[in-house]
Motif scaffolding. Structure first.
Motif, PDB file in Angstrom:
ATOM      1  N   LEU A 157       0.932  -1.083   0.057  1.00 34.75           N
ATOM      2  CA  LEU A 157       0.020  -0.054   0.049  1.00 34.75           C
ATOM      3  C   LEU A 157       0.759   1.258  -0.126  1.00 34.75           C
ATOM      4  N   PHE A 158       1.815   1.369   0.838  1.00 30.49           N
ATOM      5  CA  PHE A 158       2.709   2.477   0.908  1.00 30.49           C
ATOM      6  C   PHE A 158       3.602   2.453  -0.238  1.00 30.49           C
ATOM      7  N   ALA A 159       4.050   1.369  -0.789  1.00 32.96           N
ATOM      8  CA  ALA A 159       5.034   1.407  -2.036  1.00 32.96           C
ATOM      9  C   ALA A 159       4.095   1.912  -3.202  1.00 32.96           C
ATOM     10  N   ASP A 160       2.878   1.381  -3.410  1.00 33.17           N
ATOM     11  CA  ASP A 160       1.911   1.816  -4.558  1.00 33.17           C
ATOM     12  C   ASP A 160       1.734   3.395  -4.301  1.00 33.17           C
ATOM     13  N   ASN A 161       1.548   4.022  -3.120  1.00 32.86           N
ATOM     14  CA  ASN A 161       1.310   5.485  -2.931  1.00 32.86           C
ATOM     15  C   ASN A 161       2.736   6.383  -2.948  1.00 32.86           C
ATOM     16  N   GLU A 162       3.712   5.722  -3.301  1.00 33.44           N
ATOM     17  CA  GLU A 162       5.047   6.470  -3.770  1.00 33.44           C
ATOM     18  C   GLU A 162       5.585   6.884  -2.589  1.00 33.44           C
ATOM     19  N   LEU A 163       5.624   6.178  -1.271  1.00 34.25           N
ATOM     20  CA  LEU A 163       6.477   6.203  -0.161  1.00 34.25           C
ATOM     21  C   LEU A 163       7.811   5.640  -0.698  1.00 34.25           C
ATOM     22  N   LYS A 164       9.003   6.182  -0.723  1.00 35.59           N
ATOM     23  CA  LYS A 164      10.200   5.696  -1.403  1.00 35.59           C
ATOM     24  C   LYS A 164      10.943   4.991  -0.329  1.00 35.59           C
ATOM     25  N   ALA A 165      11.134   5.499   0.745  1.00 35.80           N
ATOM     26  CA  ALA A 165      11.865   4.668   1.801  1.00 35.80           C
ATOM     27  C   ALA A 165      11.248   4.930   3.150  1.00 35.80           C
ATOM     28  N   VAL A 166      11.722   3.996   4.072  1.00 37.55           N
ATOM     29  CA  VAL A 166      11.463   4.447   5.433  1.00 37.55           C
ATOM     30  C   VAL A 166      12.358   4.062   6.300  1.00 37.55           C
ATOM     31  N   PHE A 167      12.959   4.842   7.258  1.00 35.76           N
ATOM     32  CA  PHE A 167      13.942   4.699   8.200  1.00 35.76           C
ATOM     33  C   PHE A 167      13.324   4.058   9.511  1.00 35.76           C
ATOM     34  N   THR A 168      13.762   2.704   9.732  1.00 38.06           N
ATOM     35  CA  THR A 168      13.168   2.050  10.985  1.00 38.06           C
ATOM     36  C   THR A 168      14.184   1.617  12.005  1.00 38.06           C
ATOM     37  N   GLY A 169      13.824   1.033  13.218  1.00 37.37           N
ATOM     38  CA  GLY A 169      14.831   0.558  13.957  1.00 37.37           C
ATOM     39  C   GLY A 169      14.224  -0.604  14.667  1.00 37.37           C
ATOM     40  N   HIS A 170      14.174  -0.759  16.002  1.00 38.87           N
ATOM     41  CA  HIS A 170      13.512  -1.756  16.913  1.00 38.87           C
ATOM     42  C   HIS A 170      14.214  -3.216  16.845  1.00 38.87           C
ATOM     43  N   PHE A 171      14.711  -3.554  15.977  1.00 37.97           N
ATOM     44  CA  PHE A 171      15.395  -5.035  15.902  1.00 37.97           C
ATOM     45  C   PHE A 171      16.693  -4.918  16.435  1.00 37.97           C
ATOM     46  N   HIS A 172      17.166  -3.701  16.469  1.00 38.30           N
ATOM     47  CA  HIS A 172      18.689  -3.688  16.948  1.00 38.30           C
ATOM     48  C   HIS A 172      19.731  -4.239  15.820  1.00 38.30           C
ATOM     49  N   THR A 173      19.419  -4.286  14.712  1.00 37.23           N
ATOM     50  CA  THR A 173      20.043  -4.719  13.257  1.00 37.23           C
ATOM     51  C   THR A 173      20.321  -3.699  12.358  1.00 37.23           C
ATOM     52  N   ASN A 174      21.384  -3.707  11.682  1.00 34.04           N
ATOM     53  CA  ASN A 174      21.659  -2.871  10.571  1.00 34.04           C
ATOM     54  C   ASN A 174      21.482  -3.385   9.242  1.00 34.04           C
ATOM     55  N   ASP A 175      20.316  -3.100   8.554  1.00 34.95           N
ATOM     56  CA  ASP A 175      19.740  -3.951   7.404  1.00 34.95           C
ATOM     57  C   ASP A 175      19.047  -2.999   6.648  1.00 34.95           C
ATOM     58  N   ILE A 176      19.187  -3.123   5.133  1.00 37.14           N
ATOM     59  CA  ILE A 176      18.309  -2.415   4.515  1.00 37.14           C
ATOM     60  C   ILE A 176      17.757  -3.545   3.489  1.00 37.14           C
ATOM     61  N   THR A 177      16.575  -3.477   3.234  1.00 36.93           N
ATOM     62  CA  THR A 177      15.655  -4.622   2.334  1.00 36.93           C
ATOM     63  C   THR A 177      14.759  -3.708   1.323  1.00 36.93           C
ATOM     64  N   LEU A 178      14.679  -4.069   0.225  1.00 32.78           N
ATOM     65  CA  LEU A 178      13.826  -3.697  -0.911  1.00 32.78           C
ATOM     66  C   LEU A 178      12.557  -4.253  -0.840  1.00 32.78           C
ATOM     67  N   TYR A 179      11.549  -3.629  -0.772  1.00 31.77           N
ATOM     68  CA  TYR A 179      10.182  -4.525  -0.798  1.00 31.77           C
ATOM     69  C   TYR A 179       9.726  -3.815  -2.373  1.00 31.77           C
ATOM     70  N   GLN A 180       9.218  -4.886  -2.889  1.00 33.08           N
ATOM     71  CA  GLN A 180       8.517  -4.633  -4.445  1.00 33.08           C
ATOM     72  C   GLN A 180       7.237  -5.032  -4.454  1.00 33.08           C
ATOM     73  N   SER A 181       5.965  -4.199  -4.617  1.00 35.58           N
ATOM     74  CA  SER A 181       4.785  -4.631  -4.566  1.00 35.58           C
ATOM     75  C   SER A 181       4.086  -5.304  -5.817  1.00 35.58           C
ATOM     76  N   PRO A 182       3.286  -6.100  -5.690  1.00 36.63           N
ATOM     77  CA  PRO A 182       2.863  -6.636  -7.041  1.00 36.63           C
ATOM     78  C   PRO A 182       2.623  -6.008  -8.209  1.00 36.63           C
ATOM     79  N   LYS A 183       2.392  -4.602  -8.034  1.00 37.38           N
ATOM     80  CA  LYS A 183       2.458  -3.673  -9.266  1.00 37.38           C
ATOM     81  C   LYS A 183       3.837  -3.262  -9.591  1.00 37.38           C
ATOM     82  N   GLY A 184       4.840  -3.657  -8.924  1.00 39.38           N
ATOM     83  CA  GLY A 184       6.194  -3.278  -9.242  1.00 39.38           C
ATOM     84  C   GLY A 184       6.788  -2.129  -8.696  1.00 39.38           C
ATOM     85  N   ASN A 185       5.990  -1.465  -7.878  1.00 41.37           N
ATOM     86  CA  ASN A 185       6.636  -0.365  -7.064  1.00 41.37           C
ATOM     87  C   ASN A 185       7.375  -0.717  -5.677  1.00 41.37           C
TER      88      ASN A 185
END
Length: 413
Positions: free
Chosen positions: A250-278
């Motif tokens: 939902l957020f990808a298809d509405n053009e949120l480009k990136a989100v900075f997060t925490g909580h898991f105490h780990t250093n990681d970047i992951t790309l999510y691609q929606s079924p529509k390709g966003n």
């Protein structure tokens, strides 16, 4: 000559008119405990050894990182929740004072709460071998204390949460999303995060408005928007925002480009691609309360973002800060893995469960730092599991790190 002069003036106008990158610092999960609320007694040391959160060294770590930002060229500092150990009022008051030198220089600071910041039922101080109860804060007091950290200058405020929108420049907005469940706390805090239906509606309205105005939006939220390791939903579901499988597309298809997060105490970047390709990138930063003591430098431009990661390895009174914390976390990860393995419902001999716990602990430590690769320690751990289970394991079957790399990378929106 006239052609040369016109070409030069055109080049100069394009150069001067180009948007300057926004330089951003990112920290999270500081779990800061005011120095006024602890000593060097048994109680605080027991807390550190049982949780891995090195609250005694956090003030020095935080000072070192903030001083580096102060002497850098960043324009903005993002703090994505779990600012305090457990919502202590004094910790919040002391923490915000540490931000003043950056703000006095003109660096804009933006915060969002995590699950350890507001309405905490267990806000305590440490003295000798005992703990004592202290004041926590309400949502209203949070916005008052951090009024200069996003709330006063927000261009939009969500009436249903502590979410807000800040203008970074003419072309970029910051969407700070509050998914903390502090209104539901009773005797214990809740580790899981949830975006309410009203806040979700508000978020989509913001993204639609930004789209109409051709504004690029990046977000920040304490909880992960997408999985960062295989089977995270099954084993560590509380570290992802509830209903992430629906919210991420939902957020990808509405053009949120990136989100900075925490909580898991780990250093990681992951790309999510929606079924529509966003696409939307979840840029999770490690904690400053334990290994890997990570913090980020980011350059944001139209259509892309350059991410650089740095780590605190030592402080004056603890030259072995990172290595000592790494070993403590490995032991804790192994200890916590055993009951999680038990919940799988598989009857394992002690030797097998211990070997599996060591393997999972090794993987977590690698994941905490980011850019996981198959090293000798991990190969040995896999070998012990193979021997204990008498089942061959193919090293190629292990997907250690989701795309893209985690620490130093340029990502394209």
């Amino acid at each position: 000559m006239r052609y040369f002069l016109l070409s030069f003036l055109l080049f100069l106008s394009l150069y001067l008119g180009a948007a300057k990158p926004i330089r951003i610092g990112v920290i999270t999960d500081t779990h800061y405990l005011s120095e006024q609320l602890m000593d060097n007694g048994i109680a605080v040391n027991n807390y550190i050894s049982s949780t891995g959160k090195n609250v005694k060294d956090v003030p020095a770590v935080l000072d070192k990182v903030l001083n580096e930002y102060l002497n850098s060229d960043i324009d903005v500092l993002l703090i994505t929740g779990d600012i305090t150990k457990d919502g202590e009022k004094q910790s919040h008051l002391d923490f915000v004072k540490k931000l003043k030198p950056l703000q006095n220089k003109g660096i804009r600071v933006f915060v969002i709460p995590g699950n350890h910041d507001i309405n905490m039922p267990n806000s305590i101080g440490f003295k000798g071998d005992k703990t004592y109860k202290i004041d926590n804060i309400t949502p209203e007091l949070f916005t008052s204390i951090y009024s200069q950290c996003g709330y006063k200058d927000a261009i939009r405020r969500d009436p249903s949460s502590l979410s807000y929108v800040a203008r970074l420049d003419d072309n970029n907005w910051l969407l700070a999303m509050d998914a903390a469940r502090y209104e539901e706390y009773t005797t214990q805090p809740l580790s899981s995060g949830k975006i309410s239906a009203d806040t979700e509606k508000w978020i989509i309205e913001v993204l639609n408005e930004a789209k109409e105005k051709n504004i690029q939006v990046i977000g920040m939220m304490h909880w992960g928007l997408t999985e960062h390791i295989a089977y995270q939903s099954e084993f560590f579901g509380n570290y992802l925002v509830q209903d992430w499988q629906r919210l991420a597309p939902l957020f990808a298809d509405n053009e949120l480009k990136a989100v900075f997060t925490g909580h898991f105490h780990t250093n990681d970047i992951t790309l999510y691609q929606s079924p529509k390709g966003n696409k939307v990138y979840d840029i999770e930063t490690g904690t400053l309360s334990s290994y890997p003591y990570s913090y980020r430098f980011v350059e944001l431009e139209k259509g892309k973002m350059k991410v650089e990661t740095r780590n605190v390895t030592s402080i004056p009174n603890n030259p072995n800060l990172a290595q000592d914390s790494k070993q403590t976390l490995l032991k804790i990860a192994e200890r916590q893995a055993i009951p999680r393995l038990g919940r799988l419902g598989i009857d394992m001999p002690k030797e097998t469960s211990e070997a599996m716990a060591n393997l999972l602990g090794q993987i977590f430590i690698m994941h905490a730092f980011g850019d996981e690769i198959m090293n000798d320690d991990l190969k040995s751990a896999i070998g012990r599991v193979t021997k204990a289970m008498d089942v061959p394991m193919n090293l190629n079957d292990f997907e250690l790190d989701f795309y893209p790399v985690d620490n130093n990378v340029t990502i394209e929106f």
